[in-house]
Design a protein around this motif. Structure first.
Motif, PDB file in Angstrom:
ATOM      1  N   GLY A 186      -3.896 104.434  84.168  1.00 22.46           N
ATOM      2  CA  GLY A 186      -4.148 104.789  83.247  1.00 22.46           C
ATOM      3  C   GLY A 186      -4.415 106.988  82.393  1.00 22.46           C
ATOM      4  N   THR A 187      -6.158 106.976  83.094  1.00 20.09           N
ATOM      5  CA  THR A 187      -6.555 107.951  82.787  1.00 20.09           C
ATOM      6  C   THR A 187      -5.994 109.192  83.245  1.00 20.09           C
ATOM      7  OG1 THR A 187      -7.832 107.861  84.923  1.00 20.09           O
ATOM      8  CG2 THR A 187      -9.133 107.259  82.621  1.00 20.09           C
TER       9      THR A 187
ATOM     10  N   LEU B 156      -2.879 109.462  84.471  1.00 18.86           N
ATOM     11  CA  LEU B 156      -1.461 109.724  83.287  1.00 18.86           C
ATOM     12  C   LEU B 156      -2.257 110.871  81.852  1.00 18.86           C
ATOM     13  CD1 LEU B 156       0.898 107.062  83.404  1.00 18.86           C
ATOM     14  CD2 LEU B 156       1.104 108.468  84.793  1.00 18.86           C
ATOM     15  N   SER B 157      -2.654 110.475  81.488  1.00 17.46           N
ATOM     16  CA  SER B 157      -3.665 110.542  80.192  1.00 17.46           C
ATOM     17  C   SER B 157      -3.643 112.497  80.824  1.00 17.46           C
ATOM     18  CB  SER B 157      -5.227 109.935  79.586  1.00 17.46           C
ATOM     19  OG  SER B 157      -5.862 110.503  80.475  1.00 17.46           O
ATOM     20  N   LYS B 158      -3.787 112.600  81.646  1.00 12.59           N
ATOM     21  CA  LYS B 158      -4.171 113.481  81.773  1.00 12.59           C
ATOM     22  C   LYS B 158      -2.884 114.590  81.859  1.00 12.59           C
ATOM     23  CE  LYS B 158      -9.194 113.598  83.950  1.00 12.59           C
ATOM     24  NZ  LYS B 158      -9.526 113.584  85.548  1.00 12.59           N
TER      25      LYS B 158
ATOM     26  N   THR C 271      -0.369 114.415  80.337  1.00 13.19           N
ATOM     27  CA  THR C 271       0.038 114.400  79.190  1.00 13.19           C
ATOM     28  C   THR C 271       0.086 114.605  77.635  1.00 13.19           C
ATOM     29  OG1 THR C 271      -0.635 111.549  78.610  1.00 13.19           O
ATOM     30  CG2 THR C 271       1.363 112.159  79.582  1.00 13.19           C
ATOM     31  N   LYS C 272      -1.447 115.471  78.703  1.00 12.40           N
ATOM     32  CA  LYS C 272      -2.491 116.087  77.556  1.00 12.40           C
ATOM     33  C   LYS C 272      -1.855 117.702  77.961  1.00 12.40           C
ATOM     34  CE  LYS C 272      -7.503 116.717  76.133  1.00 12.40           C
ATOM     35  NZ  LYS C 272      -8.632 116.525  76.549  1.00 12.40           N
TER      36      LYS C 272
END
Length: 138
Positions: A98-99, A101-103, A105-106
């Motif tokens: 999750g971390t 993927l968040s980087k 997508t950010k």
């Protein structure tokens, strides 16, 4: 004898394991003290009822059956220890993914947001007059 000493020796007197002198002193105190006499009669009735209780016959090999059940339960409890460990490891892996993927997508969202603001600036021109202005001034 005082009440505390009498109460601690009542059971021994009922079991006939108290010496003769102490037994006489105990009986003298019980005759004089109504609260100790009531407790002595209660204990005497309890001991009498214990003689009437049916004794339970233990089945053969009871200990071995209990021991085998305890060993089975121990094996089952060891299996339950592995389940929380597996769940915890899956959660940790999920958090890591999750971390990551968040980087990703950010970065893509920040690039798209700047483009949206560029397009939004065309529609939010302060110099343009609204439709209400034209309708009110006619």
């Amino acid at each position: 004898m005082d009440c505390k000493e009498v109460k601690s020796n009542m059971i021994f007197d009922l079991e006939k394991s108290l010496s003769g002198d102490k037994s006489q002193l105990l009986n003298k105190h019980i005759n004089d003290c109504p609260s100790c006499a009531a407790e002595y009669e209660f204990l005497k009735a309890t001991f009498a009822s214990l003689d009437t209780v049916k004794s339970v016959q233990v089945k053969p090999y009871l200990f071995t059956r209990i021991k085998s059940r305890m060993q089975k339960n121990r094996v089952l409890s060891q299996k339950w220890v592995l389940n929380p460990l597996a769940i915890a490891s899956v959660l940790v892996v999920g958090l890591l993914i999750g971390t990551m993927l968040s980087k990703v997508t950010k970065n893509t969202i920040q690039n798209n947001v700047t483009a949206d603001y560029d397009v939004a600036a065309l529609f939010n021109d302060a110099n343009l007059e609204t439709a209400e202005f034209y309708l009110l001034n006619d």
